[in-house]
Design a protein around this motif. Sequence first.
Motif, mmCIF file in Angstrom:
data_model
loop_
_atom_site.group_PDB
_atom_site.id
_atom_site.type_symbol
_atom_site.label_atom_id
_atom_site.label_comp_id
_atom_site.label_asym_id
_atom_site.label_seq_id
_atom_site.Cartn_x
_atom_site.Cartn_y
_atom_site.Cartn_z
ATOM 1 N N GLY A 9 0.852 -1.134 -0.127
ATOM 2 C CA GLY A 9 0.116 0.170 -0.020
ATOM 3 C C GLY A 9 0.951 1.121 -0.102
ATOM 4 N N GLY A 10 1.944 1.425 0.742
ATOM 5 C CA GLY A 10 2.856 2.475 0.914
ATOM 6 C C GLY A 10 3.516 2.790 -0.465
ATOM 7 N N LEU A 11 3.951 1.377 -1.245
ATOM 8 C CA LEU A 11 4.473 1.454 -2.616
ATOM 9 C C LEU A 11 3.382 2.297 -3.499
ATOM 10 C CD1 LEU A 11 6.627 -1.847 -2.506
ATOM 11 C CD2 LEU A 11 7.374 0.686 -2.213
ATOM 12 N N PHE A 12 2.161 1.686 -3.373
ATOM 13 C CA PHE A 12 1.125 2.396 -4.367
ATOM 14 C C PHE A 12 0.984 3.797 -4.015
ATOM 15 C CE2 PHE A 12 -0.703 -2.031 -5.609
ATOM 16 C CZ PHE A 12 -0.501 -1.737 -6.786
ATOM 17 N N GLU A 13 1.078 4.393 -2.825
ATOM 18 C CA GLU A 13 1.169 5.669 -2.329
ATOM 19 C C GLU A 13 2.570 6.489 -3.091
ATOM 20 O OE1 GLU A 13 1.106 8.708 1.232
ATOM 21 O OE2 GLU A 13 1.792 6.798 1.592
ATOM 22 N N VAL A 14 3.494 5.827 -3.394
ATOM 23 C CA VAL A 14 4.667 6.359 -4.156
ATOM 24 C C VAL A 14 3.979 6.563 -5.537
ATOM 25 C CG1 VAL A 14 6.965 6.141 -4.824
ATOM 26 C CG2 VAL A 14 6.338 5.575 -2.627
ATOM 27 N N GLY A 15 3.332 5.547 -6.093
ATOM 28 C CA GLY A 15 2.901 5.279 -7.503
ATOM 29 C C GLY A 15 2.031 6.454 -7.582
ATOM 30 N N ALA A 40 -6.084 5.107 -9.691
ATOM 31 C CA ALA A 40 -6.218 3.619 -9.425
ATOM 32 C C ALA A 40 -5.069 3.502 -8.359
ATOM 33 C CB ALA A 40 -5.494 3.062 -10.853
ATOM 34 N N CYS A 41 -3.832 3.928 -8.486
ATOM 35 C CA CYS A 41 -2.959 3.728 -7.361
ATOM 36 C C CYS A 41 -3.397 4.226 -6.040
ATOM 37 C CB CYS A 41 -1.710 4.367 -7.550
ATOM 38 S SG CYS A 41 -0.475 3.701 -8.750
ATOM 39 N N LEU A 42 -4.069 5.578 -5.951
ATOM 40 C CA LEU A 42 -4.837 5.972 -4.641
ATOM 41 C C LEU A 42 -5.819 4.961 -4.149
ATOM 42 C CD1 LEU A 42 -5.270 8.611 -2.865
ATOM 43 C CD2 LEU A 42 -6.991 9.366 -4.560
ATOM 44 N N PHE A 43 -6.629 4.447 -4.987
ATOM 45 C CA PHE A 43 -7.534 3.493 -4.400
ATOM 46 C C PHE A 43 -7.207 2.180 -3.974
ATOM 47 C CE2 PHE A 43 -10.951 5.918 -6.857
ATOM 48 C CZ PHE A 43 -11.891 5.811 -5.900
ATOM 49 N N LEU A 44 -6.161 1.611 -4.683
ATOM 50 C CA LEU A 44 -5.316 0.669 -4.245
ATOM 51 C C LEU A 44 -4.577 0.570 -2.933
ATOM 52 C CD1 LEU A 44 -3.992 -0.773 -7.794
ATOM 53 C CD2 LEU A 44 -5.696 -1.905 -6.031
ATOM 54 N N SER A 45 -3.764 1.959 -2.908
ATOM 55 C CA SER A 45 -3.177 2.204 -1.708
ATOM 56 C C SER A 45 -4.157 2.464 -0.485
ATOM 57 C CB SER A 45 -2.436 3.526 -1.890
ATOM 58 O OG SER A 45 -1.650 3.966 -0.742
ATOM 59 N N MET A 46 -5.077 2.980 -0.503
ATOM 60 C CA MET A 46 -6.208 3.285 0.554
ATOM 61 C C MET A 46 -6.954 1.915 0.987
ATOM 62 S SD MET A 46 -6.214 6.475 1.698
ATOM 63 C CE MET A 46 -5.545 7.926 1.052
ATOM 64 N N GLY A 47 -7.000 0.969 0.178
ATOM 65 C CA GLY A 47 -7.805 -0.290 0.227
ATOM 66 C C GLY A 47 -6.673 -1.024 1.058
#
Length: 109
Positions: A9-15, A40-47
């Motif tokens: 999730g943290g890596l998706f935040e970077v994304g 997309a990265c925002l939703f994945l990171s938060m999820g």
Amino acid sequence: MNWILLIIGGLFEVGFTLCLGKGKETTGTESYLWYTGFIACLFLSMGLLLKATQTLPLGTAYAVWTGIGAVGTVLVGIFVFKEPATFLRMFFISTLIASIIGLKVVSTH
């Protein structure tokens, strides 16, 4: 397992910060593609953060998640967007990494 989800999730935040920066630099269809990646990265990171906090302490999980995002975003800024890598910047990023590791070590989960 939830620590792994939190790290991803943290890596998706970077994304999503990478996509935001790239979207700013482009125009037209390419810009919209970057902004779609941002969403997309925002939703994945938060999820993934939401899933991880079901068993991890909220304060620790959130601090680690944002720490990964902060460190990763600074590194993306340096390597992708050619931001300066000054001594003080690298020193404070190192202290942030040490703090993230410390929170993981003292966590009861």
